[in-house]
Design a protein around this motif. Structure first.
Motif, mmCIF file in Angstrom:
data_model
loop_
_atom_site.group_PDB
_atom_site.id
_atom_site.type_symbol
_atom_site.label_atom_id
_atom_site.label_comp_id
_atom_site.label_asym_id
_atom_site.label_seq_id
_atom_site.Cartn_x
_atom_site.Cartn_y
_atom_site.Cartn_z
ATOM 1 N N MET A 1 86.883 46.401 -39.234
ATOM 2 C CA MET A 1 87.811 45.716 -38.338
ATOM 3 C C MET A 1 88.985 45.129 -39.109
ATOM 4 S SD MET A 1 85.474 43.857 -35.425
ATOM 5 C CE MET A 1 84.177 43.238 -36.517
ATOM 6 N N PHE A 2 88.695 44.592 -40.299
ATOM 7 C CA PHE A 2 89.796 44.043 -41.088
ATOM 8 C C PHE A 2 90.793 45.134 -41.452
ATOM 9 C CE2 PHE A 2 91.919 43.074 -45.069
ATOM 10 C CZ PHE A 2 92.509 41.858 -44.752
ATOM 11 N N ILE A 3 90.308 46.276 -41.883
ATOM 12 C CA ILE A 3 91.196 47.389 -42.235
ATOM 13 C C ILE A 3 92.000 47.828 -41.018
ATOM 14 C CG2 ILE A 3 91.230 49.812 -42.953
ATOM 15 C CD1 ILE A 3 88.740 49.129 -44.703
ATOM 16 N N LYS A 4 91.358 47.880 -39.855
ATOM 17 C CA LYS A 4 92.046 48.303 -38.632
ATOM 18 C C LYS A 4 93.208 47.384 -38.284
ATOM 19 C CE LYS A 4 91.269 48.834 -33.623
ATOM 20 N NZ LYS A 4 92.014 50.094 -33.467
ATOM 21 N N TYR A 5 93.018 46.075 -38.452
ATOM 22 C CA TYR A 5 94.035 45.113 -38.023
ATOM 23 C C TYR A 5 94.964 44.650 -39.146
ATOM 24 C CZ TYR A 5 91.972 44.855 -33.401
ATOM 25 O OH TYR A 5 91.534 45.168 -32.147
ATOM 26 N N SER A 6 94.693 45.027 -40.359
ATOM 27 C CA SER A 6 95.558 44.620 -41.470
ATOM 28 C C SER A 6 96.930 45.279 -41.358
ATOM 29 C CB SER A 6 94.914 44.998 -42.804
ATOM 30 O OG SER A 6 95.788 44.689 -43.880
ATOM 31 N N LYS A 7 97.974 44.490 -41.556
ATOM 32 C CA LYS A 7 99.332 45.031 -41.555
ATOM 33 C C LYS A 7 99.695 45.608 -42.918
ATOM 34 C CE LYS A 7 100.290 43.815 -37.313
ATOM 35 N NZ LYS A 7 100.442 44.843 -36.250
ATOM 36 N N ALA A 8 99.124 45.058 -43.971
ATOM 37 C CA ALA A 8 99.410 45.514 -45.329
ATOM 38 C C ALA A 8 98.362 46.544 -45.753
ATOM 39 C CB ALA A 8 99.397 44.325 -46.301
ATOM 40 N N PRO A 9 98.675 47.362 -46.748
ATOM 41 C CA PRO A 9 97.664 48.274 -47.294
ATOM 42 C C PRO A 9 96.459 47.484 -47.797
ATOM 43 C CG PRO A 9 99.849 48.825 -48.131
ATOM 44 C CD PRO A 9 99.986 47.513 -47.414
ATOM 45 N N VAL A 10 95.289 48.105 -47.735
ATOM 46 C CA VAL A 10 94.043 47.428 -48.088
ATOM 47 C C VAL A 10 93.350 48.168 -49.230
ATOM 48 C CG1 VAL A 10 91.766 46.692 -47.267
ATOM 49 C CG2 VAL A 10 93.739 46.642 -45.714
ATOM 50 N N THR A 11 92.800 47.403 -50.166
ATOM 51 C CA THR A 11 91.931 47.967 -51.193
ATOM 52 C C THR A 11 90.712 47.079 -51.340
ATOM 53 O OG1 THR A 11 91.864 48.926 -53.421
ATOM 54 C CG2 THR A 11 92.928 46.776 -53.200
ATOM 55 N N TYR A 12 89.674 47.616 -51.948
ATOM 56 C CA TYR A 12 88.431 46.867 -52.157
ATOM 57 C C TYR A 12 88.364 46.313 -53.564
ATOM 58 C CZ TYR A 12 85.464 47.765 -48.054
ATOM 59 O OH TYR A 12 84.901 47.750 -46.811
ATOM 60 N N LEU A 13 87.823 45.100 -53.683
ATOM 61 C CA LEU A 13 87.382 44.593 -54.972
ATOM 62 C C LEU A 13 85.859 44.585 -55.011
ATOM 63 C CD1 LEU A 13 87.970 43.390 -57.739
ATOM 64 C CD2 LEU A 13 87.983 41.132 -56.682
ATOM 65 N N VAL A 14 85.237 44.117 -53.922
ATOM 66 C CA VAL A 14 83.779 44.040 -53.856
ATOM 67 C C VAL A 14 83.298 44.645 -52.536
ATOM 68 C CG1 VAL A 14 81.761 42.519 -53.856
ATOM 69 C CG2 VAL A 14 83.781 41.903 -55.206
ATOM 70 N N VAL A 15 82.308 45.547 -52.640
ATOM 71 C CA VAL A 15 81.618 46.073 -51.456
ATOM 72 C C VAL A 15 80.284 45.345 -51.349
ATOM 73 C CG1 VAL A 15 80.591 48.094 -50.370
ATOM 74 C CG2 VAL A 15 82.706 48.328 -51.687
ATOM 75 N N LYS A 16 80.026 44.729 -50.204
ATOM 76 C CA LYS A 16 78.834 43.897 -50.070
ATOM 77 C C LYS A 16 77.546 44.714 -50.088
ATOM 78 C CE LYS A 16 78.630 40.164 -47.660
ATOM 79 N NZ LYS A 16 78.898 39.309 -46.492
ATOM 80 N N ASP A 17 76.609 44.265 -50.889
ATOM 81 C CA ASP A 17 75.225 44.729 -50.861
ATOM 82 C C ASP A 17 74.368 43.550 -51.296
ATOM 83 O OD1 ASP A 17 72.656 45.819 -51.438
ATOM 84 O OD2 ASP A 17 73.554 47.811 -51.648
ATOM 85 N N ARG A 18 73.823 42.836 -50.330
ATOM 86 C CA ARG A 18 73.085 41.605 -50.630
ATOM 87 C C ARG A 18 71.837 41.878 -51.471
ATOM 88 N NH1 ARG A 18 74.515 41.295 -45.159
ATOM 89 N NH2 ARG A 18 75.965 39.602 -44.636
ATOM 90 N N VAL A 19 71.257 43.062 -51.332
ATOM 91 C CA VAL A 19 70.012 43.368 -52.045
ATOM 92 C C VAL A 19 70.275 43.760 -53.495
ATOM 93 C CG1 VAL A 19 68.040 44.966 -52.117
ATOM 94 C CG2 VAL A 19 68.820 44.048 -49.921
ATOM 95 N N LEU A 20 71.356 44.502 -53.726
ATOM 96 C CA LEU A 20 71.620 45.052 -55.060
ATOM 97 C C LEU A 20 72.793 44.374 -55.762
ATOM 98 C CD1 LEU A 20 71.078 48.858 -54.325
ATOM 99 C CD2 LEU A 20 69.501 47.227 -55.371
ATOM 100 N N ALA A 21 72.976 43.081 -55.496
ATOM 101 C CA ALA A 21 74.022 42.306 -56.176
ATOM 102 C C ALA A 21 75.384 42.994 -56.057
ATOM 103 C CB ALA A 21 73.658 42.070 -57.645
#
Length: 218
Positions: free
Chosen positions: A175-195
């Motif tokens: 949803m954030f990517i869909k509504y973001s006006k600026a280009p988006v990149t990832y720093l962290v992808v969530k995985d609560r189990v695997l840190a």
């Protein structure tokens, strides 16, 4: 149960000839099957669309210059600088706020301005958004919903030039990517189990996480 696969795609390829053209294309290759006119139309976008061209060239320069040498944290800063992003927006999970603060310190040292919005901004209870009480983690008490749409709107108001996702939940990031006006990149992808290292499950899919091959509904 998933139906038996009958269409072959890149995930079935054993040659990856599209990468360096040192092998052969398989009979089902998408590159070979793709309409040459469409490929050229897409190539024209890379050459002629100002934003796409800027991003494409910046990404290629970072890969070619720093291959295997920079961490993702450093790559984000290098990318921001090359696309001349004056302000970087950070859409962070509250569970990663300390990591985000360290990232902000790093950006400050790089001379890059940033603006952070946490996922619980607005502090709206999940039930107000139509989410059933039974879907809460802690039932019977206030539990704020993640608010990626508001995160995107606030960063748009701040006129950020690049937005960085730090651990938003699966789906909330969509949803954030869909509504973001600026280009988006990832720093962290969530995985609560695997840190927050989701590929760890794939690395160990033949041992510790062999359940990934089980035919089951999640």
């Amino acid at each position: 149960m998933a139906k038996k696969k009958n269409v072959l795609t890149c995930g079935d390829c054993a040659t990856i000839n599209c990468n360096a053209r040192t092998s052969v294309f398989p009979a089902f290759c998408l590159t070979e099957a793709e309409d040459k006119q469409e490929i050229e139309e897409v190539n024209r976008i890379y050459r002629e669309d100002p934003l796409v061209s800027k991003i494409s060239n910046a990404a290629a320069e970072i890969e070619g210059t720093y291959y295997g040498r920079l961490t993702r944290v450093e790559e984000v800063a290098a990318f921001a600088r090359r696309i001349k992003a004056k302000k970087v927006g950070i859409a962070t999970c509250v569970g990663l706020i300390n990591e985000t603060k360290n990232f902000i310190t790093f950006l400050d040292a790089q001379g890059i301005q940033s603006y952070t919005v946490a996922c619980k901004v607005g502090s709206v209870d999940k039930t107000e958004l139509g989410i059933p009480e039974e879907h809460k983690i802690n039932k019977g008490q206030h539990e704020s919903a993640c608010n990626p749409v508001l995160q995107a709107r606030i960063l748009a108001r701040e006129k950020t030039d690049l937005n960085v996702i730090v651990g938003l939940c699966v789906g909330h990031d969509s949803m954030f990517i869909k509504y973001s006006k600026a280009p988006v990149t990832y720093l962290v992808v969530k995985d609560r189990v695997l840190a927050h290292n989701p590929v760890g499950a794939l690395y160990t899919s033949h041992s510790y996480y062999k359940r990934l091959a089980d035919k089951r509904d999640l």
